[in-house]
Design a protein around this motif. Structure first.
Motif, PDB file in Angstrom:
ATOM      1  N   SER A 115      -9.022   7.453   4.969  1.00  0.00           N
ATOM      2  CA  SER A 115      -8.445   8.044   3.756  1.00  0.00           C
ATOM      3  C   SER A 115      -9.559   8.712   2.953  1.00  0.00           C
ATOM      4  O   SER A 115     -10.746   8.514   3.234  1.00  0.00           O
TER       5      SER A 115
ATOM      6  N   THR B 241      -8.155  11.419  -3.647  1.00  0.00           N
ATOM      7  CA  THR B 241      -6.973  12.295  -3.676  1.00  0.00           C
ATOM      8  C   THR B 241      -6.596  12.638  -5.120  1.00  0.00           C
ATOM      9  O   THR B 241      -6.332  13.804  -5.442  1.00  0.00           O
TER      10      THR B 241
ATOM     11  N   PHE C 161      -3.275  11.013   6.811  1.00  0.00           N
ATOM     12  CA  PHE C 161      -2.497  11.570   5.703  1.00  0.00           C
ATOM     13  C   PHE C 161      -2.010  12.987   5.934  1.00  0.00           C
ATOM     14  O   PHE C 161      -1.207  13.495   5.174  1.00  0.00           O
TER      15      PHE C 161
ATOM     16  N   ARG D 182       1.951   9.950  -0.407  1.00  0.00           N
ATOM     17  CA  ARG D 182       0.892   9.051  -0.840  1.00  0.00           C
ATOM     18  C   ARG D 182       0.865   7.778   0.013  1.00  0.00           C
ATOM     19  O   ARG D 182       1.913   7.274   0.415  1.00  0.00           O
ATOM     20  N   GLY D 183      -0.324   7.331   0.288  1.00  0.00           N
ATOM     21  CA  GLY D 183      -0.496   6.170   1.177  1.00  0.00           C
ATOM     22  C   GLY D 183      -0.323   6.521   2.642  1.00  0.00           C
ATOM     23  O   GLY D 183      -0.288   5.645   3.507  1.00  0.00           O
ATOM     24  N   GLY D 184      -0.253   7.830   2.940  1.00  0.00           N
ATOM     25  CA  GLY D 184       0.151   8.275   4.274  1.00  0.00           C
ATOM     26  C   GLY D 184      -0.859   8.078   5.389  1.00  0.00           C
ATOM     27  O   GLY D 184      -0.521   8.264   6.564  1.00  0.00           O
TER      28      GLY D 184
ATOM     29  N   ARG E 130       2.151  -0.321  -5.961  1.00  0.00           N
ATOM     30  CA  ARG E 130       1.038  -0.159  -5.012  1.00  0.00           C
ATOM     31  C   ARG E 130       1.228  -1.147  -3.863  1.00  0.00           C
ATOM     32  O   ARG E 130       0.666  -2.245  -3.870  1.00  0.00           O
TER      33      ARG E 130
HETATM   34  N1  LIG Z   1      -5.626   9.521   0.220  1.00  0.00           N
HETATM   35  C1  LIG Z   1      -4.160   9.482   0.298  1.00  0.00           C
HETATM   36  C2  LIG Z   1      -3.707   8.810   1.570  1.00  0.00           C
HETATM   37  C3  LIG Z   1      -3.933   7.339   1.694  1.00  0.00           C
HETATM   38  O1  LIG Z   1      -3.305   6.697   2.543  1.00  0.00           O
HETATM   39  O2  LIG Z   1      -4.882   6.785   0.907  1.00  0.00           O
HETATM   40  P1  LIG Z   1      -5.226   5.170   0.818  1.00  0.00           P
HETATM   41  O3  LIG Z   1      -5.347   4.654   2.241  1.00  0.00           O
HETATM   42  O4  LIG Z   1      -6.535   5.082   0.112  1.00  0.00           O
HETATM   43  O5  LIG Z   1      -4.083   4.515   0.078  1.00  0.00           O
HETATM   44  C4  LIG Z   1      -3.586   8.829  -0.952  1.00  0.00           C
HETATM   45  O6  LIG Z   1      -4.348   8.479  -1.842  1.00  0.00           O
HETATM   46  O7  LIG Z   1      -2.385   8.723  -1.041  1.00  0.00           O
END
Ligand SMILES: N[C@@H](CC(=O)OP(=O)(O)O)C(=O)O
Ligand SMILES: Nc1ncnc2c1ncn2[C@@H]1O[C@H](COP(=O)(O)OP(=O)(O)O)[C@@H](O)[C@H]1O
Length: 242
Positions: free
Chosen positions: A39, A50, A136, A150-152, A208
């Motif tokens: 990420s 991001t 992502f 997000r979180g992808g 989260r």
């Molecule tokens: N950087 C992207 C994708 C991601 O998965 O990030 P993290 O693994 O840090 O949640 C986000 O913040 O959404």
């Protein structure tokens, strides 16, 4: 082969990435080959996270394509940095981005679906033991970059685990594993050693979640074994097995 996903906290700075490199070395010893999915580095306030990239200009809010390209810079930079640091540690690796990764993304900007072509990725990997993949995002048939929400990066890891028939997808987080509740919200939360996909999903409807819900649902459908663990500690973590 194992897929190892390193989130924003795990790759935040060089001290954290030294832990990641140790996990990658162990991954090679135990599974032969490692695909490291990364990420963007850090969280809001960190220069290359991001959130920080999306705040470079308020105009990005009105332009979904440009916004996805700006966000993608975070994962691309992070993959380049980890690849370089692995090489500096003597670990030969291939940086797998764009068409080299075999990952395609179709659908709306910011919420695209991901697909992986294992043959393309393996051809790019050659005989290297480690591939480093920016999570992502992917590229559509039209050549445009699209991110997956997000979180992808979690979804990238699970999609690759299925496509490559990996032993498991391992996620390195800033918590020791999955707990009965978010430990940041509930100090009495307790560790869970193993659980089913159907026990995991209800824990993910929070602001989260410990793993992206879309990724967990994909893993459940595809029966991908998941291992959630601390990036910095040596706890056993949590297994979610078919
Ligand atoms: N950087 C992207 C994708 C991601 O998965 O990030 P993290 O693994 O840090 O949640 C986000 O913040 O959404
Ligand atoms: N049930 C839970 N168990 C553990 N962590 C949880 C839980 N629910 C929410 N969380 C949160 O999930 C976060 C996920 O870790 P994080 O390292 O931020 O992931 P990533 O960087 O891969 O997105 C933790 O910081 C924690 O606050």
């Amino acid at each position: 082969m194992i897929i190892q996903k390193f989130g924003g906290i795990a790759v935040r700075d060089s001290a954290a990435r030294k832990h990641c490199i140790r996990h990658i070395i162990r991954g090679i010893q135990e599974h032969g080959r490692v695909i490291a999915v990364v990420s963007a580095m850090g969280r809001a306030g960190d220069p290359h996270s991001t959130d920080s990239l999306l705040c470079v200009s308020s105009a990005l809010k009105e332009t979904p394509h440009a916004s996805d390209v700006a966000a993608a810079c975070g994962e691309l930079l992070s993959s380049a940095v980890l690849s370089a640091e692995l090489a500096a540690a003597g670990i030969r690796n291939e940086l797998l981005y764009g068409t080299r990764s075999g990952i395609t993304s179709e659908g709306p900007f910011g919420a695209a679906g991901l697909r992986a072509d294992p043959h393309r990725l393996l051809a790019s990997l050659g005989d290297a033991s480690v591939g480093v993949v920016p999570g992502f995002l992917g590229m559509g048939a039209d050549g445009l970059i699209r991110t997956t929400g997000r979180g992808g990066s979690d979804l990238t890891a699970v999609v690759l685990a299925k496509a490559l028939d990996a032993d498991a997808a391992e996620f390195f987080k800033d918590v020791p594993g999955i707990m009965t509740a978010d430990p940041g919200q509930d100090p009495d939360a307790e560790m869970i050693g193993s659980m089913s996909y159907s026990e995991l999903v209800p824990l993910l409807s929070v602001r989260r979640p410990v793993i992206q819900k879309k990724a967990a649902l994909y893993a459940a459908r595809a029966q991908v074994p998941l291992h959630i663990r601390s990036y910095s500690g040596c706890d056993q973590g949590t297994w979610i097995l078919p």
